[in-house]
Design an enzyme around this catalytic site. Structure first.
Site, PDB file in Angstrom:
ATOM      1  N   ASN A   1      67.754  58.967  41.119  1.00  0.00           N
ATOM      2  CA  ASN A   1      68.471  59.863  40.204  1.00  0.00           C
ATOM      3  C   ASN A   1      67.530  60.651  39.298  1.00  0.00           C
ATOM      4  OD1 ASN A   1      70.916  58.969  41.195  1.00  0.00           O
ATOM      5  ND2 ASN A   1      70.909  57.194  39.818  1.00  0.00           N
TER       6      ASN A   1
ATOM      7  N   ARG B   1      67.269  51.530  43.264  1.00  0.00           N
ATOM      8  CA  ARG B   1      67.781  52.763  43.874  1.00  0.00           C
ATOM      9  C   ARG B   1      68.011  53.845  42.816  1.00  0.00           C
ATOM     10  NH1 ARG B   1      72.001  53.215  48.921  1.00  0.00           N
ATOM     11  NH2 ARG B   1      72.058  55.489  48.982  1.00  0.00           N
TER      12      ARG B   1
ATOM     13  N   ARG C   1      89.939  49.567  58.198  1.00  0.00           N
ATOM     14  CA  ARG C   1      88.963  48.732  57.452  1.00  0.00           C
ATOM     15  C   ARG C   1      87.520  48.921  57.915  1.00  0.00           C
ATOM     16  NH1 ARG C   1      93.371  45.091  57.657  1.00  0.00           N
ATOM     17  NH2 ARG C   1      94.407  45.118  55.631  1.00  0.00           N
TER      18      ARG C   1
ATOM     19  N   HIS D   1      68.520  64.015  38.014  1.00  0.00           N
ATOM     20  CA  HIS D   1      69.936  64.227  38.338  1.00  0.00           C
ATOM     21  C   HIS D   1      70.869  64.231  37.126  1.00  0.00           C
ATOM     22  CE1 HIS D   1      68.577  63.930  42.416  1.00  0.00           C
ATOM     23  NE2 HIS D   1      69.800  64.022  42.906  1.00  0.00           N
TER      24      HIS D   1
ATOM     25  N   GLU E   1      64.889  68.240  46.560  1.00  0.00           N
ATOM     26  CA  GLU E   1      64.956  66.782  46.801  1.00  0.00           C
ATOM     27  C   GLU E   1      63.662  66.262  47.429  1.00  0.00           C
ATOM     28  OE1 GLU E   1      67.078  64.388  45.927  1.00  0.00           O
ATOM     29  OE2 GLU E   1      68.773  65.560  45.213  1.00  0.00           O
TER      30      GLU E   1
ATOM     31  N   HIS F   1      72.265  72.432  44.425  1.00  0.00           N
ATOM     32  CA  HIS F   1      71.978  71.096  43.904  1.00  0.00           C
ATOM     33  C   HIS F   1      70.463  70.905  43.703  1.00  0.00           C
ATOM     34  CE1 HIS F   1      72.318  66.819  43.220  1.00  0.00           C
ATOM     35  NE2 HIS F   1      71.517  66.579  44.227  1.00  0.00           N
TER      36      HIS F   1
ATOM     37  N   GLU G   1      72.563  49.920  44.802  1.00  0.00           N
ATOM     38  CA  GLU G   1      72.178  50.417  43.479  1.00  0.00           C
ATOM     39  C   GLU G   1      72.526  49.408  42.384  1.00  0.00           C
ATOM     40  OE1 GLU G   1      72.413  54.835  43.096  1.00  0.00           O
ATOM     41  OE2 GLU G   1      73.311  54.384  41.155  1.00  0.00           O
TER      42      GLU G   1
ATOM     43  N   HIS H   1      73.420  67.280  37.182  1.00  0.00           N
ATOM     44  CA  HIS H   1      74.877  67.208  37.343  1.00  0.00           C
ATOM     45  C   HIS H   1      75.567  68.017  36.250  1.00  0.00           C
ATOM     46  CE1 HIS H   1      74.542  63.292  39.880  1.00  0.00           C
ATOM     47  NE2 HIS H   1      74.472  64.372  40.625  1.00  0.00           N
TER      48      HIS H   1
ATOM     49  N   LYS I   1      75.543  55.946  51.254  1.00  0.00           N
ATOM     50  CA  LYS I   1      76.532  56.280  50.213  1.00  0.00           C
ATOM     51  C   LYS I   1      77.574  57.215  50.820  1.00  0.00           C
ATOM     52  CE  LYS I   1      74.161  55.900  45.783  1.00  0.00           C
ATOM     53  NZ  LYS I   1      73.645  56.630  44.599  1.00  0.00           N
TER      54      LYS I   1
ATOM     55  N   LYS J   1      62.925  56.824  51.362  1.00  0.00           N
ATOM     56  CA  LYS J   1      64.292  56.431  51.009  1.00  0.00           C
ATOM     57  C   LYS J   1      64.666  55.108  51.670  1.00  0.00           C
ATOM     58  CE  LYS J   1      68.891  57.709  50.019  1.00  0.00           C
ATOM     59  NZ  LYS J   1      69.918  58.712  49.942  1.00  0.00           N
TER      60      LYS J   1
END
Ligand code: GLY
Length: 372
Positions: free
Chosen positions: A252, A248, A127, A255, A191, A272, A243, A259, A149, A233
């Protein structure tokens, strides 16, 4: 070169440090003990991959052991394919076989794949145990190692299973960036450009002025860019860690198309960051159509991307496939596509884009490429 220390303070979470500079890896173990993340004799599992292990595992372990910690390690195959539930399962089993308890620490030594899967494994084992991120790529230093994340991919899509779990410390040892190839370097630059456009005129024009130093990997400017991205950030995540407050999501920018490009061209065809740069170019065109952004702004941002060596991609796909692919993204709400659009540096909004406008913009975009 000196070390920069940035404190990430997120409401209802323990604050944590990001330390940036040459050689902070050598102080990894000492920092963990000094910051009270583990006591002397505490147990650590380093999770890394087959590319990074020969380069930096020994250094990381020496630092941890030198600080009086007990260290085990697991090396998984390098590459996105390892970010899956079966590898996560193998790591959980290995942790149990090693007898690691809730008081152990996971150290994620690697790029984004390692950060994501190690963070996921740590946040779920018993956990949840603590994790320290040791990013070894420019991309993971400026983005994924900060903000908590974690995730693994499913066959159905990227990052569809994961958690939000803030690290206890981020050790950004800029000297490890020297082994990155050109493609990985450009990936990080994409980025960084995104962060600069979203953040402020100050960061944007600094990056424009420093672009040749960034391409040439000048140490001082690279460390400065990493610090600026981390500060940016950390501020975004402090306001919207999960988010869920519409803040947040600015991260993106570029993005949504990125993607789709990565998926339709086959993962690995473009990095990327290259795909994000292309996605930014398209989002700017959409911004002209949808929110009245001026063409001069698009030109300025595209000029920055060019100066960082992030040129338009030689890529095309049927518009139906692109739209379908975008709609498979987990960020779609009620079937509607939402894009981060910008009309100036640091001025963004999340806009729902109707299908017809999206299709027309894609057509215009690909036409423009033919003419260029
Ligand atoms: N990489 C985007 C985020 O951390 O939200």
């Amino acid at each position: 070169m000196s070390t920069t220390r940035i404190v990430v303070q997120i409401p209802d979470e323990e604050r944590y440090d990001v330390r940036i500079g040459d050689g902070v890896l050598e102080r990894l173990g000492a920092t963990i003990v000094e910051e009270g993340i583990l006591k002397l004799g505490g147990r650590v599992l380093v999770i890394t991959d087959s590319n990074v292990a020969p380069l930096y595992l020994a250094r990381a372990k020496a630092s941890l052991k030198g600080a009086g910690l007990i260290v085990d390690d697991i090396t998984i195959p390098a590459g996105e394919a390892s970010k899956c539930l079966s590898i996560a399962g193998e790591i959980w089993e290995a942790m149990a076989a090693l007898g690691l308890g809730r008081d152990c620490l996971v150290v994620a030594l690697g790029g984004g794949v390692i950060g994501d899967i190690a963070g996921f494994v740590a946040s779920t084992y018993m956990r949840g145990v603590s994790v320290v991120q040791v990013p070894t790529t420019l991309l993971s230093m400026v983005d994924s190692s900060v903000g908590g994340k974690t995730g693994v991919n499913l066959i159905a899509g990227k990052n569809l299973v994961g958690t939000f779990c803030q690290p206890s410390y981020v050790c950004a040892s800029t000297d490890v960036l020297s082994t990155l190839d050109e493609r990985e370097w450009r990936c990080g630059l994409g980025e960084i450009a995104k962060s600069a456009v979203l953040d402020s005129d100050e960061f944007f024009f600094w990056l424009l002025d420093s672009s040749s130093c960034m391409v040439e990997r000048k140490q001082e400017q690279v460390a400065e860019a990493v610090s600026r991205c981390v500060v940016f950030k950390a501020n975004v995540v402090a306001q919207d860690a999960t988010e869920s407050h519409g803040i947040r999501e600015c991260l993106n920018f570029g993005h949504t198309l990125a993607h789709a490009i990565e998926k339709l061209s086959g993962y690995g065809t473009f990095s990327h960051g290259e795909a994000v740069a292309e996605g930014m170019r398209f989002a700017l065109l959409l911004s002209e159509r949808m929110i009245g952004a001026e063409a001069a702004f698009t030109e300025t941002v595209c000029g920055l991307l060019d100066s960082l060596g992030l040129f338009p991609l030689d890529w095309n796909a049927p518009i139906d496939e692109i739209v379908d692919c975008m709609k498979g993204d987990k960020k779609v709400r009620a079937g509607a596509l939402r894009f981060v659009l910008m009309d100036d540096v640091a001025s963004w909004q999340l806009v729902q884009v109707p299908d017809e406008i999206l299709r027309e913009a894609l057509e215009e975009y690909f036409e423009g490429k033919k003419e260029a």
